[in-house]
Scaffold this motif. Structure first.
Motif, PDB file in Angstrom:
ATOM      1  N   LEU A  65       0.842  -1.189   0.000  1.00 29.66           N
ATOM      2  CA  LEU A  65       0.000   0.000   0.000  1.00 29.66           C
ATOM      3  C   LEU A  65       0.877   1.239   0.000  1.00 29.66           C
ATOM      4  O   LEU A  65       1.705   1.413   0.893  1.00 29.66           O
ATOM      5  CB  LEU A  65      -0.917   0.004   1.227  1.00 29.66           C
ATOM      6  CG  LEU A  65      -1.779   1.253   1.433  1.00 29.66           C
ATOM      7  CD1 LEU A  65      -2.769   1.413   0.286  1.00 29.66           C
ATOM      8  CD2 LEU A  65      -2.507   1.189   2.769  1.00 29.66           C
ATOM      9  N   ARG A  66       0.697   2.093  -1.002  1.00 28.15           N
ATOM     10  CA  ARG A  66       1.458   3.343  -1.089  1.00 28.15           C
ATOM     11  C   ARG A  66       0.496   4.523  -1.010  1.00 28.15           C
ATOM     12  O   ARG A  66      -0.423   4.643  -1.831  1.00 28.15           O
ATOM     13  CB  ARG A  66       2.258   3.406  -2.394  1.00 28.15           C
ATOM     14  CG  ARG A  66       3.360   2.363  -2.506  1.00 28.15           C
ATOM     15  CD  ARG A  66       4.249   2.642  -3.702  1.00 28.15           C
ATOM     16  NE  ARG A  66       4.877   3.963  -3.596  1.00 28.15           N
ATOM     17  CZ  ARG A  66       5.615   4.519  -4.567  1.00 28.15           C
ATOM     18  NH1 ARG A  66       5.818   3.861  -5.704  1.00 28.15           N
ATOM     19  NH2 ARG A  66       6.148   5.705  -4.395  1.00 28.15           N
ATOM     20  N   VAL A  67       0.725   5.380  -0.026  1.00 34.41           N
ATOM     21  CA  VAL A  67      -0.144   6.543   0.173  1.00 34.41           C
ATOM     22  C   VAL A  67       0.641   7.835   0.337  1.00 34.41           C
ATOM     23  O   VAL A  67       0.054   8.896   0.602  1.00 34.41           O
ATOM     24  CB  VAL A  67      -1.058   6.333   1.406  1.00 34.41           C
ATOM     25  CG1 VAL A  67      -1.981   5.143   1.201  1.00 34.41           C
ATOM     26  CG2 VAL A  67      -0.213   6.165   2.664  1.00 34.41           C
ATOM     27  N   GLU A  68       1.964   7.788   0.170  1.00 29.84           N
ATOM     28  CA  GLU A  68       2.763   9.005   0.367  1.00 29.84           C
ATOM     29  C   GLU A  68       2.386  10.077  -0.651  1.00 29.84           C
ATOM     30  O   GLU A  68       1.870   9.799  -1.731  1.00 29.84           O
ATOM     31  CB  GLU A  68       4.262   8.693   0.254  1.00 29.84           C
ATOM     32  CG  GLU A  68       4.739   8.291  -1.131  1.00 29.84           C
ATOM     33  CD  GLU A  68       4.693   6.800  -1.379  1.00 29.84           C
ATOM     34  OE1 GLU A  68       5.385   6.346  -2.313  1.00 29.84           O
ATOM     35  OE2 GLU A  68       3.961   6.095  -0.667  1.00 29.84           O
ATOM     36  N   GLY A  69       2.646  11.322  -0.272  1.00 28.98           N
ATOM     37  CA  GLY A  69       2.338  12.435  -1.166  1.00 28.98           C
ATOM     38  C   GLY A  69       0.893  12.874  -1.108  1.00 28.98           C
ATOM     39  O   GLY A  69       0.432  13.618  -1.972  1.00 28.98           O
ATOM     40  N   ASN A  70       0.139  12.409  -0.085  1.00 30.02           N
ATOM     41  CA  ASN A  70      -1.243  12.830   0.119  1.00 30.02           C
ATOM     42  C   ASN A  70      -1.347  13.612   1.434  1.00 30.02           C
ATOM     43  O   ASN A  70      -0.585  13.363   2.367  1.00 30.02           O
ATOM     44  CB  ASN A  70      -2.167  11.612   0.196  1.00 30.02           C
ATOM     45  CG  ASN A  70      -2.421  10.976  -1.165  1.00 30.02           C
ATOM     46  OD1 ASN A  70      -3.188  11.487  -1.971  1.00 30.02           O
ATOM     47  ND2 ASN A  70      -1.755   9.854  -1.417  1.00 30.02           N
ATOM     48  N   PRO A  71      -2.286  14.542   1.545  1.00 29.17           N
ATOM     49  CA  PRO A  71      -2.500  15.255   2.821  1.00 29.17           C
ATOM     50  C   PRO A  71      -3.322  14.381   3.767  1.00 29.17           C
ATOM     51  O   PRO A  71      -4.413  14.753   4.204  1.00 29.17           O
ATOM     52  CB  PRO A  71      -3.266  16.515   2.381  1.00 29.17           C
ATOM     53  CG  PRO A  71      -4.022  16.086   1.168  1.00 29.17           C
ATOM     54  CD  PRO A  71      -3.134  15.088   0.457  1.00 29.17           C
ATOM     55  N   MET A  72      -2.784  13.224   4.114  1.00 26.77           N
ATOM     56  CA  MET A  72      -3.522  12.185   4.821  1.00 26.77           C
ATOM     57  C   MET A  72      -3.840  12.576   6.266  1.00 26.77           C
ATOM     58  O   MET A  72      -2.974  12.999   7.013  1.00 26.77           O
ATOM     59  CB  MET A  72      -2.730  10.880   4.788  1.00 26.77           C
ATOM     60  CG  MET A  72      -3.516   9.645   5.181  1.00 26.77           C
ATOM     61  SD  MET A  72      -4.779   9.212   3.967  1.00 26.77           S
ATOM     62  CE  MET A  72      -3.739   8.792   2.563  1.00 26.77           C
ATOM     63  N   VAL A  73      -5.109  12.395   6.616  1.00 27.91           N
ATOM     64  CA  VAL A  73      -5.575  12.622   7.983  1.00 27.91           C
ATOM     65  C   VAL A  73      -5.967  11.296   8.634  1.00 27.91           C
ATOM     66  O   VAL A  73      -5.669  11.045   9.795  1.00 27.91           O
ATOM     67  CB  VAL A  73      -6.774  13.603   7.998  1.00 27.91           C
ATOM     68  CG1 VAL A  73      -7.334  13.738   9.410  1.00 27.91           C
ATOM     69  CG2 VAL A  73      -6.370  14.952   7.428  1.00 27.91           C
ATOM     70  N   SER A  74      -6.631  10.456   7.868  1.00 23.86           N
ATOM     71  CA  SER A  74      -7.054   9.146   8.374  1.00 23.86           C
ATOM     72  C   SER A  74      -6.696   8.070   7.345  1.00 23.86           C
ATOM     73  O   SER A  74      -7.189   8.121   6.211  1.00 23.86           O
ATOM     74  CB  SER A  74      -8.561   9.122   8.628  1.00 23.86           C
ATOM     75  OG  SER A  74      -9.003   7.837   9.011  1.00 23.86           O
ATOM     76  N   PRO A  75      -5.816   7.131   7.740  1.00 22.50           N
ATOM     77  CA  PRO A  75      -5.176   7.008   9.049  1.00 22.50           C
ATOM     78  C   PRO A  75      -4.071   8.051   9.235  1.00 22.50           C
ATOM     79  O   PRO A  75      -3.526   8.552   8.252  1.00 22.50           O
ATOM     80  CB  PRO A  75      -4.604   5.592   9.009  1.00 22.50           C
ATOM     81  CG  PRO A  75      -4.409   5.289   7.574  1.00 22.50           C
ATOM     82  CD  PRO A  75      -5.462   6.015   6.826  1.00 22.50           C
ATOM     83  N   PRO A  76      -3.732   8.351  10.475  1.00 24.96           N
ATOM     84  CA  PRO A  76      -2.682   9.353  10.740  1.00 24.96           C
ATOM     85  C   PRO A  76      -1.313   8.855  10.322  1.00 24.96           C
ATOM     86  O   PRO A  76      -1.099   7.659  10.102  1.00 24.96           O
ATOM     87  CB  PRO A  76      -2.765   9.538  12.261  1.00 24.96           C
ATOM     88  CG  PRO A  76      -3.389   8.290  12.770  1.00 24.96           C
ATOM     89  CD  PRO A  76      -4.340   7.824  11.704  1.00 24.96           C
ATOM     90  N   ALA A  77      -0.372   9.783  10.222  1.00 26.66           N
ATOM     91  CA  ALA A  77       0.971   9.472   9.713  1.00 26.66           C
ATOM     92  C   ALA A  77       1.659   8.389  10.530  1.00 26.66           C
ATOM     93  O   ALA A  77       2.341   7.519   9.970  1.00 26.66           O
ATOM     94  CB  ALA A  77       1.813  10.745   9.701  1.00 26.66           C
ATOM     95  N   GLU A  78       1.482   8.421  11.862  1.00 29.86           N
ATOM     96  CA  GLU A  78       2.178   7.431  12.696  1.00 29.86           C
ATOM     97  C   GLU A  78       1.684   6.009  12.429  1.00 29.86           C
ATOM     98  O   GLU A  78       2.434   5.046  12.583  1.00 29.86           O
ATOM     99  CB  GLU A  78       2.017   7.766  14.181  1.00 29.86           C
ATOM    100  CG  GLU A  78       0.594   7.891  14.670  1.00 29.86           C
ATOM    101  CD  GLU A  78       0.062   9.316  14.559  1.00 29.86           C
ATOM    102  OE1 GLU A  78      -0.892   9.630  15.299  1.00 29.86           O
ATOM    103  OE2 GLU A  78       0.616  10.096  13.758  1.00 29.86           O
ATOM    104  N   VAL A  79       0.446   5.870  12.009  1.00 32.41           N
ATOM    105  CA  VAL A  79      -0.075   4.548  11.651  1.00 32.41           C
ATOM    106  C   VAL A  79       0.446   4.122  10.288  1.00 32.41           C
ATOM    107  O   VAL A  79       0.858   2.971  10.093  1.00 32.41           O
ATOM    108  CB  VAL A  79      -1.622   4.549  11.660  1.00 32.41           C
ATOM    109  CG1 VAL A  79      -2.171   3.218  11.134  1.00 32.41           C
ATOM    110  CG2 VAL A  79      -2.141   4.829  13.061  1.00 32.41           C
ATOM    111  N   VAL A  80       0.450   5.048   9.340  1.00 35.97           N
ATOM    112  CA  VAL A  80       0.935   4.753   7.989  1.00 35.97           C
ATOM    113  C   VAL A  80       2.390   4.303   8.029  1.00 35.97           C
ATOM    114  O   VAL A  80       2.787   3.377   7.311  1.00 35.97           O
ATOM    115  CB  VAL A  80       0.784   5.988   7.076  1.00 35.97           C
ATOM    116  CG1 VAL A  80       1.436   5.730   5.719  1.00 35.97           C
ATOM    117  CG2 VAL A  80      -0.688   6.338   6.900  1.00 35.97           C
ATOM    118  N   GLU A  81       3.177   4.939   8.879  1.00 32.92           N
ATOM    119  CA  GLU A  81       4.602   4.599   8.967  1.00 32.92           C
ATOM    120  C   GLU A  81       4.846   3.174   9.450  1.00 32.92           C
ATOM    121  O   GLU A  81       5.888   2.584   9.179  1.00 32.92           O
ATOM    122  CB  GLU A  81       5.304   5.591   9.903  1.00 32.92           C
ATOM    123  CG  GLU A  81       5.396   6.999   9.329  1.00 32.92           C
ATOM    124  CD  GLU A  81       5.956   7.991  10.331  1.00 32.92           C
ATOM    125  OE1 GLU A  81       6.214   7.564  11.494  1.00 32.92           O
ATOM    126  OE2 GLU A  81       6.118   9.179   9.984  1.00 32.92           O
TER     127      GLU A  81
END
Length: 366
Positions: free
Chosen positions: A257-273
């Protein structure tokens, strides 16, 4: 003993008859196989790639005998209609890296075509007749100037396994895309997509979906993306997506799953990492929590009442019925019978889709 001697001739005769039938059947199968081999031997590959061709020497070619035609890396600006119409046995057609602005309408005559590569040209649209290439398994139209695809392409190309249309100018994918039930790879990155078709649940074999780098255009994903149960890779990077649908938590086979480069709020960055498994777990918990805390609908807000009120089940005023019929006829004017509207092509779309009516996103509440 006498009985056995009387039976023996009968048994021998039966065995001889059976053997004769098997021999005849074997001979027929061998003849059929030999004819297929002979037909395949008559077909051959023609490689005219990288020869700086401006036109084709097709009068000197036996077009009906070609199974693979490679015209890539030339300077062709068009392909004659008469040439394409005579490629009756072609299985692979490669015209990538030319100067083509369109494809001939006669491409619809290629009933055996399985692989079509038209990437790296100047093509602005695909002819509607491409829908007649029902054996097509792979379509590569990357690096062109496509702004749209034929509206009903998904209804006809039932054997298509790979659709690559990256690096074009596509604003949307046709709604019929969700009917490409054999599709395994969909690559639509580097376009101008504003969204994806709502009804993705029919793409049960889709393993790879790439809609990255649509930049400022793509800001949401449909809830039905969680019904792509075979999905292994999902790339939505470099878009404007703030929230991933909770339904992604249901994708048990999802590994990348690649989601970088988005103004992501949900899920938060710490979860994505923490990786894809943490993302799925977060979204799954969020979905469960939402349904647990959701208050029961009031009686006056029941979905039955809403459907009757808006005439979905045939109720409503005559004016509402006329508006609804006008809407249907406007979008499906070619199917002017009840049978046409009730066919598998249309019952899964828009307001005719049960899954859309009862999905969390489309529940009827005040």
């Amino acid at each position: 003993m006498m009985y056995e001697q009387q039976r023996l001739p009968h048994v021998q005769h039966h065995h001889q008859q059976s053997l004769k039938k098997k021999t005849t059947s074997y001979s027929y199968d061998m003849n059929k196989r030999n004819s297929q081999v002979e037909e395949e031997e008559r077909l051959h590959i023609v490689d005219l790639s990288g020869m700086s061709l401006d036109s084709l020497p097709y009068p000197s070619l036996n077009l009906a005998s070609i199974c693979k035609l490679d015209l890539s890396n030339n300077n062709l600006q068009n392909i004659p209609e008469s040439l394409t119409a005579r490629l009756l046995n072609v299985v692979v057609l490669d015209v990538r890296s030319n100067q083509l602005r369109s494809l001939p309408n006669s491409i619809g005559c290629l009933s055996r075509l399985k692989i079509l590569n038209v990437s790296g040209n100047l093509i602005e649209y695909l002819p509607k007749t491409i829908e007649n290439c029902r054996a097509l398994e792979e379509l590569n139209a990357n690096f062109n100037k496509l702004s749209l695809l034929p509206d009903t392409i998904g209804f006809e190309l039932i054997n298509l396994k790979k659709l690559s249309v990256n690096s074009n100018k596509l604003v949307c994918l046709p709604r019929s895309t969700s009917y490409l039930t054999a599709l395994r790879v969909l690559d639509a990155r580097l376009n101008c997509l504003r969204g994806l078709p709502e009804d993705l649940e029919n793409l049960g074999n889709l393993e790879t979906l790439n809609v990255s780098q649509n930049f400022q255009y793509l800001d949401t994903l449909p809830y039905s993306i969680g019904l792509l149960l075979s999905l292994v890779e999902l790339d939505v990077s470099y878009n404007k997506i703030k929230c991933l649908p909770d339904s992604i938590g249901c994708l048990k086979k999802l590994q990348k799953l690649r989601v970088e480069g988005n103004p992501m709020v949900s899920p938060p960055a710490e979860v994505v990492e923490q990786g894809v498994h943490s993302v799925k777990e977060y979204l799954c918990q969020k979905m469960n929590s939402r349904h647990t805390n959701q208050s029961p609908p009031k009686k006056k807000s029941s979905w039955v009442g809403k459907l009757v009120k808006y005439g979905t089940f045939g109720g409503g005023s005559s004016k509402q019925r006329e508006e609804r019929e006008g809407f249907i006829m406007h979008h499906y004017h070619r199917n002017r019978t009840v049978e046409g509207l009730a066919s598998p092509r249309y019952t899964g779309m828009g307001m005719f889709s049960p899954r859309r009516l009862f999905s969390p996103r489309n529940s009827f509440t005040n």
